[in-house]
Design a protein around this motif. Structure first.
Motif, PDB file in Angstrom:
ATOM      1  N   GLU A 115       0.788  -1.236   0.000  1.00  0.00           N
ATOM      2  CA  GLU A 115       0.000   0.000   0.000  1.00  0.00           C
ATOM      3  C   GLU A 115       0.823   1.291   0.000  1.00  0.00           C
ATOM      4  OE1 GLU A 115      -3.908  -0.879   2.094  1.00  0.00           O
ATOM      5  OE2 GLU A 115      -3.596   1.227   2.585  1.00  0.00           O
ATOM      6  N   VAL A 119       0.709   4.424  -2.814  1.00  0.00           N
ATOM      7  CA  VAL A 119       0.429   5.847  -2.582  1.00  0.00           C
ATOM      8  C   VAL A 119       1.506   6.673  -3.276  1.00  0.00           C
ATOM      9  CG1 VAL A 119       0.205   7.671  -0.854  1.00  0.00           C
ATOM     10  CG2 VAL A 119      -0.773   5.421  -0.406  1.00  0.00           C
ATOM     11  N   GLU A 132      -3.821  13.470  -2.245  1.00  0.00           N
ATOM     12  CA  GLU A 132      -3.563  12.451  -1.216  1.00  0.00           C
ATOM     13  C   GLU A 132      -4.856  12.047  -0.492  1.00  0.00           C
ATOM     14  OE1 GLU A 132       0.042  12.645   0.788  1.00  0.00           O
ATOM     15  OE2 GLU A 132      -0.433  10.880   1.997  1.00  0.00           O
ATOM     16  N   ASP A 133      -5.705  13.025  -0.203  1.00  0.00           N
ATOM     17  CA  ASP A 133      -6.976  12.724   0.475  1.00  0.00           C
ATOM     18  C   ASP A 133      -7.839  11.791  -0.358  1.00  0.00           C
ATOM     19  OD1 ASP A 133      -6.375  14.193   2.650  1.00  0.00           O
ATOM     20  OD2 ASP A 133      -7.692  15.892   2.171  1.00  0.00           O
ATOM     21  N   ARG A 136      -6.421   8.224  -0.431  1.00  0.00           N
ATOM     22  CA  ARG A 136      -6.689   7.483   0.812  1.00  0.00           C
ATOM     23  C   ARG A 136      -8.158   7.116   0.912  1.00  0.00           C
ATOM     24  NH1 ARG A 136      -2.203   6.718   2.971  1.00  0.00           N
ATOM     25  NH2 ARG A 136      -0.549   8.281   2.961  1.00  0.00           N
ATOM     26  N   ARG A 140      -9.958   3.294   1.047  1.00  0.00           N
ATOM     27  CA  ARG A 140     -10.930   2.873   2.044  1.00  0.00           C
ATOM     28  C   ARG A 140     -12.182   2.324   1.362  1.00  0.00           C
ATOM     29  NH1 ARG A 140     -10.911   7.388   5.743  1.00  0.00           N
ATOM     30  NH2 ARG A 140     -12.732   7.993   4.628  1.00  0.00           N
TER      31      ARG A 140
END
Ligand code: AMP
Length: 193
Positions: A115, A119, A132-133, A136, A140
């Motif tokens: 993971e 990223v 980045e938000d 992520r 999820r």
């Protein structure tokens, strides 16, 4: 050959799906790419899904399924396809079953990846929905909604787990090898039957 490619965002499944599709002579069908095309050319559908995509949310099933159904009805999909990014929800699994039958798939290629590395890869890809938000959040969403679908395909004995890390050519090679085992099994059954 009808295959699904499943993996978290940034796993390289799009690149691999495109390469393997070329190799097998079947279309690479990516719902994400189709949505991005719609958004880029400013169709009504594109305007509808743009904000959803930017937020990393899933487009509603009825919209996604209608678009996919149309795509799979095209003549080039008759000989098979590689689906990339679909199905992502249980509703989409059911819709696909309705379209091609519960035993309609030959295999589900699952990308096993690290993971943190992902990223990093994604942040250098520079796609507009890659902050980045958002990344992520997409992870999820994938974990919550899409990963459980693998249990369904696992029960059907369709999973082909692939190490998705490292050199792109090596990953392609691993996938082609895994698919080759499917063909051998398939041929064996045909011979036996
Ligand atoms: P992808 O290129 O597969 O990562 O998809 C990019 C974006 O398109 C996703 O974050 C979703 O907003 C949307 N999308 C693509 N495929 C689907 C799908 N099967 N169901 C719902 N939304 C999707």
């Amino acid at each position: 050959m009808r295959l699904l490619f499943v993996g978290p965002p940034g796993a390289g499944k799009g690149t691999q799906a495109s390469r393997v599709a070329h190799e097998l002579g079947v279309p690479h069908v990516s719902t994400g790419e189709m949505f991005r095309d719609h958004a880029a050319t400013g169709t009504e559908l594109g305007r509808r899904v743009q904000a959803i995509m930017a937020a990393g949310e899933y487009v509603p099933d009825e919209v996604t399924v209608a678009m996919l159904k149309e795509r799979l009805a095209e003549p080039d999909a008759e000989q098979g396809f590689i689906l990339d990014g679909f199905p992502r929800t249980e509703g989409q699994v059911a819709a696909l079953d309705a379209l091609i039958g519960v035993d309609g798939l030959d295999g589900v290629v699952v990308f096993e990846v690290d993971e943190d590395e992902l990223v990093r890869r994604l942040l250098t890809r520079g796609r507009v929905d890659d902050t980045e938000d958002t990344i992520r959040y997409r992870f999820r969403v994938f974990g919550d909604q899409t990963a459980p679908l693998l249990a369904i395909y696992g029960k059907r004995g369709l999973l082909l787990s692939i190490d998705g890390m490292g050199d792109i050519d090596d990953v392609t090679e691993r996938i082609l090898k895994a698919i080759e085992t499917l063909r051998t099994i398939d041929d064996g059954q045909r011979t036996a039957g």
